[in-house]
Design a protein around this motif. Structure first.
Motif: not given
Lengths: 115, 113
Positions: B21-34
């Motif tokens: 599964m894929n995830c895209s985002y638009k802004t800078s992040i500190n972390n990404l969680q699932w």
């Protein structure tokens, strides 16, 4: 095994009635979140608190929704008056956060049906 | 919107196969969680990857993060029927008043026995 608890688990009410949902966050967590989940909108953040102070409630319809943390062991979300469009599953989540967001622990949710 | 977007919206595979599964985002992040959500239940945290990490493993889960492409992937290897659930990515969207997670719409994974 620490977990977030929510009451009630299910609530059916009639339009215009007041609804109060309660959440007990995990002991020691300093941040509490309220989310609403529907098929159409997905998971929406309604409000969140850090150290019992409200940080953001911009996701909530202010005229009918209110969220409070009377003490560190209890968070409440109130809807008055309720409307059919409020029907959804409401989740509470807690976590311990410093400068960055870390893991959130979700409760089982309150399934609200407004007739 | 800062919201993460998952792809695909739905995925159906056979037990034993791998699921990506894929995830895209638009802004800078500190972390990404699932997170995973079984039908009628709350979300359960699976794995967190920080912005300075590129890959992370946890059991049968493998998460990658490409901050240049603003994307992440979740790989579940040797899937089981019990993996059937919705999977959400959530990004740490930094605000001045604190920080919060923004959830995507989720990928519904069905693993057929």
């Amino acid at each position: 095994d620490a977990r977030v608890t929510q009451t009630p688990r299910h609530k059916v009410t009639e339009m215009g009635q007041e609804v109060t949902m309660r959440c007990q966050p995990i002991l020691g967590h300093n941040t509490v979140f309220w989310y609403r989940q529907t098929m159409m909108q997905g998971l929406e953040l309604l409000a969140y608190f850090r150290n019992r102070a409200p940080l953001d409630d911009s996701g909530m319809p202010k005229d009918r929704f209110s969220a409070e943390m009377p003490d560190a062991t209890l968070a409440t979300l109130k809807i008055q008056p309720s409307e059919p469009r409020d029907s959804a599953v409401y989740f509470c989540a807690s976590g311990f956060q410093g400068l960055r967001t870390d893991t959130q622990y979700f409760g089982p949710g309150t399934r609200l049906t407004v007739l | 919107s800062q919201q993460g977007e998952e792809d695909p919206q739905a995925l159906s595979i056979q037990e034993g196969e791998n699921a990506t599964m894929n995830c895209s985002y638009k802004t800078s992040i500190n972390n990404l969680q699932w997170y995973r959500q079984n039908s009628g239940r709350g979300l359960v945290h699976l794995i967190l990857i920080r912005s300075n990490e590129r890959e992370k493993h946890s059991g049968r889960l493998r998460v990658t993060l490409d901050t240049s492409k603003k994307s992440s992937s979740l790989l579940i290897t040797a899937s089981r029927a019990a993996d059937t659930a919705s999977y959400f990515c959530a990004t740490d969207f930094k605000e001045t008043s604190g920080s919060r997670l923004t959830f995507g719409e989720g990928t519904q994974l069905t693993v057929n026995p």
